[in-house]
Design a protein around this motif. Structure first.
Motif, PDB file in Angstrom:
ATOM      1  N   ARG A   1     -29.041  33.679  44.816  1.00  0.00           N
ATOM      2  CA  ARG A   1     -29.373  34.914  44.373  1.00  0.00           C
ATOM      3  C   ARG A   1     -28.776  35.812  45.457  1.00  0.00           C
ATOM      4  O   ARG A   1     -29.111  35.580  46.528  1.00  0.00           O
ATOM      5  N   ASP A   2     -28.661  37.023  45.032  1.00  0.00           N
ATOM      6  CA  ASP A   2     -28.248  38.046  45.655  1.00  0.00           C
ATOM      7  C   ASP A   2     -26.930  37.753  46.729  1.00  0.00           C
ATOM      8  O   ASP A   2     -26.798  38.409  47.657  1.00  0.00           O
TER       9      ASP A   2
ATOM     10  N   TYR B   1     -30.875  39.336  39.531  1.00  0.00           N
ATOM     11  CA  TYR B   1     -30.680  38.566  40.826  1.00  0.00           C
ATOM     12  C   TYR B   1     -29.326  38.537  41.596  1.00  0.00           C
ATOM     13  O   TYR B   1     -28.981  37.814  42.468  1.00  0.00           O
TER      14      TYR B   1
ATOM     15  N   HIS C   1     -30.856  29.754  41.713  1.00  0.00           N
ATOM     16  CA  HIS C   1     -31.695  30.199  42.899  1.00  0.00           C
ATOM     17  C   HIS C   1     -31.144  30.499  44.254  1.00  0.00           C
ATOM     18  O   HIS C   1     -31.353  31.499  44.911  1.00  0.00           O
TER      19      HIS C   1
ATOM     20  N   ASN D   1     -38.983  30.799  43.240  1.00  0.00           N
ATOM     21  CA  ASN D   1     -39.187  31.146  44.639  1.00  0.00           C
ATOM     22  C   ASN D   1     -40.155  30.325  45.611  1.00  0.00           C
ATOM     23  O   ASN D   1     -40.092  30.263  46.686  1.00  0.00           O
TER      24      ASN D   1
ATOM     25  N   TRP E   1     -38.897  33.447  38.690  1.00  0.00           N
ATOM     26  CA  TRP E   1     -40.024  33.765  39.599  1.00  0.00           C
ATOM     27  C   TRP E   1     -40.714  32.729  40.459  1.00  0.00           C
ATOM     28  O   TRP E   1     -40.848  32.422  41.484  1.00  0.00           O
TER      29      TRP E   1
ATOM     30  N   GLN F   1     -37.457  35.075  32.924  1.00  0.00           N
ATOM     31  CA  GLN F   1     -37.546  35.735  34.191  1.00  0.00           C
ATOM     32  C   GLN F   1     -38.875  35.116  35.032  1.00  0.00           C
ATOM     33  O   GLN F   1     -38.927  35.169  36.081  1.00  0.00           O
TER      34      GLN F   1
END
Length: 216
Positions: free
Chosen positions: A64-65, A88, A61, A33, A30, A26
């Motif tokens: 994500r989403d 994510y 990454h 980002n 982060w 996690q």
């Protein structure tokens, strides 16, 4: 597809290790980002994305989403990274060639037929490194989705202890994608899948030079 299942027969030390691993992952997610993308992936969606295991992190990454489905090993490490990926926005199927692989493939097939994009680490969960397996090609063939071969180029740190020599991107590093749409339409459905995979592997390797062993 349901949520990922907890591996069976987990003792207390395994639970603690899994929790610690999840928190470490996690933290790394982060840190990602800070990544900067030099170019965008101009690809059709839904599709099947074929990428090497050691270059997977920037792609995770980037999407994500974005309602993408991926696969992770059916072990405690795989479970830990899957739990983080779910946070994510990913849907994750657990399985590998040695355990749960067929179930995972059918989960990916089901998701693809629902219109989801699939991210596929083509050299599997154990390698050999940069040796493409049949999964991504089989999935693209069965679903008629476009297959994209994707490489990620960036400055990072190699984990020498891992089978794939995973490359962790450095904070604030720039990511460049080298990619192409594989011409599945050039191959009939009855074409030998090993021939198709061999050509896809050749094209994937050619997208960029392997920088493993090169100090940056």
């Amino acid at each position: 597809m349901g949520r990922i299942k907890t591996p069976k027969k987990i003792n207390t030390s395994q639970k603690i290790a899994r929790r610690i691993l999840s928190e470490v992952l996690q933290l790394f997610f982060w840190v990602m980002n800070t990544l900067r993308f030099k170019n965008q992936l101009a690809i059709e969606r839904p599709c099947v994305m074929a990428v090497y295991h050691d270059e997977l992190m920037p792609l995770i990454h980037y999407f994500r989403d974005e309602d993408v489905t991926a696969i992770a090993s059916q072990n405690h490490f795989g479970y830990s990274i899957a739990k983080v990926m779910e946070r994510y926005g990913y849907e994750v199927a657990l399985g590998s060639r040695s355990r749960g692989g067929m179930d995972a493939f059918f989960q990916l097939l089901k998701s693809a037929r629902k219109g989801k994009t699939i991210a596929f680490a083509v050299d599997g969960s154990r390698g050999p490194r940069h040796e493409m397996k049949q999964g991504a090609v089989m999935l693209a063939r069965k679903t008629k989705l476009p297959l994209y071969l994707i490489r990620a180029q960036y400055s990072g740190v190699r984990l020498e202890s891992t089978w794939d020599k995973t490359k962790l991107p450095k904070p604030f590093t720039s990511i460049s994608f080298n990619y192409e749409r594989f011409p599945m339409e050039d191959y009939a459905n009855e074409a030998d899948i090993n021939i198709v995979v061999a050509e896809a592997q050749k094209r994937l390797l050619a997208l960029q030079a392997d920088d493993y062993g090169i100090t940056k």
